[in-house]
Design a protein around this motif. Sequence first.
Motif, mmCIF file in Angstrom:
data_model
loop_
_atom_site.group_PDB
_atom_site.id
_atom_site.type_symbol
_atom_site.label_atom_id
_atom_site.label_comp_id
_atom_site.label_asym_id
_atom_site.label_seq_id
_atom_site.Cartn_x
_atom_site.Cartn_y
_atom_site.Cartn_z
ATOM 1 N N PRO A 22 0.809 -1.224 0.000
ATOM 2 C CA PRO A 22 0.000 0.000 0.000
ATOM 3 C C PRO A 22 0.845 1.278 0.000
ATOM 4 C CG PRO A 22 -0.185 -1.169 2.087
ATOM 5 C CD PRO A 22 0.537 -2.071 1.161
ATOM 6 N N ASP A 23 2.131 1.131 0.295
ATOM 7 C CA ASP A 23 3.003 2.317 0.274
ATOM 8 C C ASP A 23 3.532 2.619 -1.121
ATOM 9 O OD1 ASP A 23 4.410 -0.101 0.344
ATOM 10 O OD2 ASP A 23 6.226 0.889 1.077
ATOM 11 N N ARG A 24 3.247 1.749 -2.082
ATOM 12 C CA ARG A 24 3.805 1.918 -3.431
ATOM 13 C C ARG A 24 2.758 1.863 -4.530
ATOM 14 N NH1 ARG A 24 8.197 4.684 -3.638
ATOM 15 N NH2 ARG A 24 9.523 4.135 -1.894
ATOM 16 N N VAL A 25 1.518 1.640 -4.155
ATOM 17 C CA VAL A 25 0.470 1.438 -5.159
ATOM 18 C C VAL A 25 -0.679 2.416 -4.923
ATOM 19 C CG1 VAL A 25 -1.167 -0.210 -6.164
ATOM 20 C CG2 VAL A 25 1.041 -1.022 -5.307
ATOM 21 N N VAL A 26 -1.128 3.069 -6.002
ATOM 22 C CA VAL A 26 -2.412 3.776 -5.972
ATOM 23 C C VAL A 26 -3.454 2.821 -6.535
ATOM 24 C CG1 VAL A 26 -3.759 5.715 -6.820
ATOM 25 C CG2 VAL A 26 -1.333 6.010 -6.394
ATOM 26 N N TYR A 27 -4.413 2.483 -5.728
ATOM 27 C CA TYR A 27 -5.490 1.612 -6.197
ATOM 28 C C TYR A 27 -6.597 2.478 -6.787
ATOM 29 C CZ TYR A 27 -9.437 -1.621 -6.057
ATOM 30 O OH TYR A 27 -10.520 -2.398 -6.396
ATOM 31 N N LEU A 28 -7.017 2.159 -8.017
ATOM 32 C CA LEU A 28 -8.107 2.894 -8.656
ATOM 33 C C LEU A 28 -9.239 1.930 -9.013
ATOM 34 C CD1 LEU A 28 -6.168 5.166 -11.198
ATOM 35 C CD2 LEU A 28 -6.923 5.750 -8.886
ATOM 36 N N GLY A 29 -10.417 2.226 -8.519
ATOM 37 C CA GLY A 29 -11.574 1.400 -8.853
ATOM 38 C C GLY A 29 -12.760 2.272 -9.190
ATOM 39 N N SER A 30 -13.800 1.653 -9.704
ATOM 40 C CA SER A 30 -15.015 2.403 -10.008
ATOM 41 C C SER A 30 -16.196 1.458 -10.017
ATOM 42 C CB SER A 30 -14.899 3.096 -11.368
ATOM 43 O OG SER A 30 -15.394 2.276 -12.393
ATOM 44 N N VAL A 31 -17.387 2.013 -10.080
ATOM 45 C CA VAL A 31 -18.577 1.168 -10.170
ATOM 46 C C VAL A 31 -19.074 1.070 -11.612
ATOM 47 C CG1 VAL A 31 -19.237 1.717 -7.803
ATOM 48 C CG2 VAL A 31 -20.250 3.012 -9.677
ATOM 49 N N SER A 32 -18.279 1.529 -12.556
ATOM 50 C CA SER A 32 -18.704 1.524 -13.959
ATOM 51 C C SER A 32 -19.001 0.118 -14.463
ATOM 52 C CB SER A 32 -17.642 2.153 -14.846
ATOM 53 O OG SER A 32 -17.467 3.500 -14.498
ATOM 54 N N LYS A 33 -18.224 -0.862 -14.016
ATOM 55 C CA LYS A 33 -18.440 -2.230 -14.460
ATOM 56 C C LYS A 33 -19.419 -2.953 -13.542
ATOM 57 C CE LYS A 33 -15.314 -1.430 -17.548
ATOM 58 N NZ LYS A 33 -15.278 0.034 -17.270
ATOM 59 N N ALA A 34 -19.387 -2.650 -12.269
ATOM 60 C CA ALA A 34 -20.255 -3.333 -11.310
ATOM 61 C C ALA A 34 -21.705 -2.859 -11.447
ATOM 62 C CB ALA A 34 -19.759 -3.098 -9.888
ATOM 63 N N LEU A 35 -21.910 -1.568 -11.711
ATOM 64 C CA LEU A 35 -23.267 -1.045 -11.890
ATOM 65 C C LEU A 35 -23.471 -0.619 -13.348
ATOM 66 C CD1 LEU A 35 -23.709 1.136 -8.671
ATOM 67 C CD2 LEU A 35 -24.735 -1.093 -9.122
ATOM 68 N N GLY A 36 -22.829 0.466 -13.721
ATOM 69 C CA GLY A 36 -22.955 0.960 -15.087
ATOM 70 C C GLY A 36 -22.180 2.255 -15.220
ATOM 71 N N PRO A 37 -21.690 2.540 -16.431
ATOM 72 C CA PRO A 37 -20.877 3.749 -16.625
ATOM 73 C C PRO A 37 -21.635 5.045 -16.336
ATOM 74 C CG PRO A 37 -20.652 2.245 -18.489
ATOM 75 C CD PRO A 37 -21.762 1.723 -17.645
ATOM 76 N N ALA A 38 -22.957 5.039 -16.435
ATOM 77 C CA ALA A 38 -23.716 6.275 -16.230
ATOM 78 C C ALA A 38 -23.663 6.762 -14.788
ATOM 79 C CB ALA A 38 -25.166 6.088 -16.662
ATOM 80 N N VAL A 39 -23.311 5.857 -13.856
ATOM 81 C CA VAL A 39 -23.051 6.293 -12.474
ATOM 82 C C VAL A 39 -21.583 6.676 -12.422
ATOM 83 C CG1 VAL A 39 -22.985 5.628 -10.054
ATOM 84 C CG2 VAL A 39 -24.696 4.622 -11.574
ATOM 85 N N ARG A 40 -21.271 7.913 -12.255
ATOM 86 C CA ARG A 40 -19.857 8.305 -12.293
ATOM 87 C C ARG A 40 -19.295 8.374 -10.885
ATOM 88 N NH1 ARG A 40 -18.023 6.505 -15.625
ATOM 89 N NH2 ARG A 40 -16.236 7.851 -15.879
#
Lengths: 464, 464
Positions: free
Chosen positions: B300-318
Amino acid sequence: MAIEWSGLTPELALRLERDADEPLGSQLREALRDALRSGRLSPGERLPSSRTLAADLGISRGLVQTVYEQLSAEGYLVTSAGAPTRAAPALRQSRVEPAPSVGGRSVAIDFTPGLPDLRSFPMRDWVWACREVARTASARDIDYGPSAGSLRLREIAASYLRRVRGVVADSGGMVVTTGFTQGAALTLAVLKARGARAVAVEDPGHPAMPSMIRRAGLQAVPVRVDEEGMVVDELRSTGATAAILTPAHQTPTGVVLSPARRLALIDWARQVDGLVIEDDYDSEFRYDKSPVGSLQGLAPDRVVYLGSVSKALGPAVRLGWAVPPAYLLRDLAAEKRYADHGSSGLDQLTLAWLMESGRYDRHLRRMRKTYAARRRTLIDSLAAHAPHLPLTGLDAGFHALATLVTDEAHTIAAAAERSVGLHGLTPYRSPGSTSNAGIVFGFGNLNESAIAQGIEQIADLLAR
Amino acid sequence: MAIEWSGLTPELALRLERDADEPLGSQLREALRDALRSGRLSPGERLPSSRTLAADLGISRGLVQTVYEQLSAEGYLVTSAGAPTRAAPALRQSRVEPAPSVGGRSVAIDFTPGLPDLRSFPMRDWVWACREVARTASARDIDYGPSAGSLRLREIAASYLRRVRGVVADSGGMVVTTGFTQGAALTLAVLKARGARAVAVEDPGHPAMPSMIRRAGLQAVPVRVDEEGMVVDELRSTGATAAILTPAHQTPTGVVLSPARRLALIDWARQVDGLVIEDDYDSEFRYDKSPVGSLQGLAPDRVVYLGSVSKALGPAVRLGWAVPPAYLLRDLAAEKRYADHGSSGLDQLTLAWLMESGRYDRHLRRMRKTYAARRRTLIDSLAAHAPHLPLTGLDAGFHALATLVTDEAHTIAAAAERSVGLHGLTPYRSPGSTSNAGIVFGFGNLNESAIAQGIEQIADLLAR
């Protein structure tokens, strides 16, 4: 065994609950991950053999082996045939900082500028519109939309901007944003990419704007504001090729950009082949006269119009629009795409329903009355308790400026001791500014009795 | 009179409707504005006197004078005592371009990668959550929130990320974003500000990433991807101090970053004092094994984790999240603030309700089954109709890669003629890449019968 497994304390998650719903393997995996991360297992340290650990925990050896293999696949452990399982050498423990605390608003009555009435958010209308979206949305509406925003919202918003703000807009010539901040950030990025170097800002003006401009790799040049707005003659000598300003109701002085200055500004933009960025701040709310149309309406080829619903509805709805000159449209839409891949499709449709149904306009009319009454209370209260205080900037919006003869910081500190939040001109001023001391009275988010009470409590501080 | 008022044609808005609700003065003002903008009145051109215009239109002279004064205040007209009223010299007419047309999807069955099932968006749950927000929101929730996002959502999302993705996260150590694109843009801006120069990308990889990196003022360096993911040995010689990649399910090859590479990557980051940006793309959906935890969980000291709900719900939820190393947290939150002043407060609370109530997890479980069935159909259809086609990347997500021996562009064109949309590796490849031709089959947004039918229609094109 390099680690004392018996030494694990209860606050470490490595404890299997036999009667929990979660399978034992999953519990074990999580517990081990936690142990590895928290530093209870150091990088490179040897783990117990699967046989030993299975015996210690009273579970099957196969289960432990499976968990070891999985954590090995994830990179937590290093396994190789014949050698003991070890914690991965590169492993480090988490060092997550606590959340930065938000500055406390401890005062009871806070004349914060720039906030609409938060309690009046038309929540019922908003939910109604959400349900209309749910009822009518197609699969396509769940996809990424066009970079410029939902066509439906653009059509409806363009019509609104023409009707209410005199903006030259159509659906094909605008980009939906998440509000003024994003609109400005995108515009500054486009300017930078096209070779601009300096952007003029109002002095006093929007406190965050100089930083935003510097972050975009541009120079921020303060230009004095007088009772007619930005002094365009001084702008001419700055070398700036763009200027960002609040013509409808200047932040923070509340002056309206005069007709002569409007024309001079556009003339300047033409001469330097430049651009005016119009922050159409709280312009929906105007009291004394008919609305003054947008600057963009005068010269759509030289002005980027930036608006948002943060003042009309509330900041928690992150939607707005940018109406650029045609030659910047493609660049601005591309910036939007690279910045966030478009605004929320669901929110855009919700706002479109709200506007198209007339509920948005109804809310504006209602709020205009609310703010007019608050404005009247502010004027009357100050007239009663600080009769000689010069109060300006009252034509529109929900803030006014009181010029101080007393010391600004001292007045604010003294008011805070009486639990009244005042906001001075200082954060709005450039470092070298010589403008007067003043208090920016925001009355958008305070009801009439709070305004009256607040002024009564601190009026003596204002008038020395 | 320099203008033939009688020559105004009906399509010009300058026509007063006596029985309309809108007051005549307002109609006149709008009509004049339109005439000025549209170029029917040229800059500097003389207007009829108020007396003449009043007579022409059959209205009072005072009304025309009022309108002239107002348009003069707005800068459209120039009036001075004793001289005729003129159109402002700086006036220009509007030149708004038509909207750029969105590329048409004319094919009947489109194997678009990167899209979840748009028809399965849990609209009913979403509206339920909206109503819960409406029922419970306070005035404070309508205000601008913390730059890092709603504390409530951060708490719930951190718990989700720990539980489902093995991320080291807590509410104080993350920033709510509008999705992966924004998370990456903010991170790149922070890297640039801190002096980084080059960022490694996967080759083949995310098509927009090199452009995003260049826009941030950084250099994009492609690094080859093989069957274990990014080749870390080649990364070492690039001089890059950051690398952005998709460890859980590589875009577009679908390979999972191997345990050895995970450790090597973190080792590299430590050696160059660098940063890994983890795009945790479609990782919620995994079929063959238990979930592989996030890379961030290892370091966790070397990684920026990036996630989103675009795939889990839908891209229209930003909405999405960034979990940076602690030393980058403050910078990332500041970038977010300057980029858009925070994500929608209402949406954040809506998502928090969705997740906290268990509806989000229920939706994921449901979709996992849906995608598993689609994946099975894709495998079976290709096995039946193109049995020797190598198909890889099927462990997770909703795309797989078919390596081609035929010509990629030709295959895609031929499939399009049969109304089947195929997507090749070309857009994912760096200019100098020597990787094989291939088709990226996205099966997220196609139902089983469409998949079977689509493959049947084009299988002969794949296998020569």
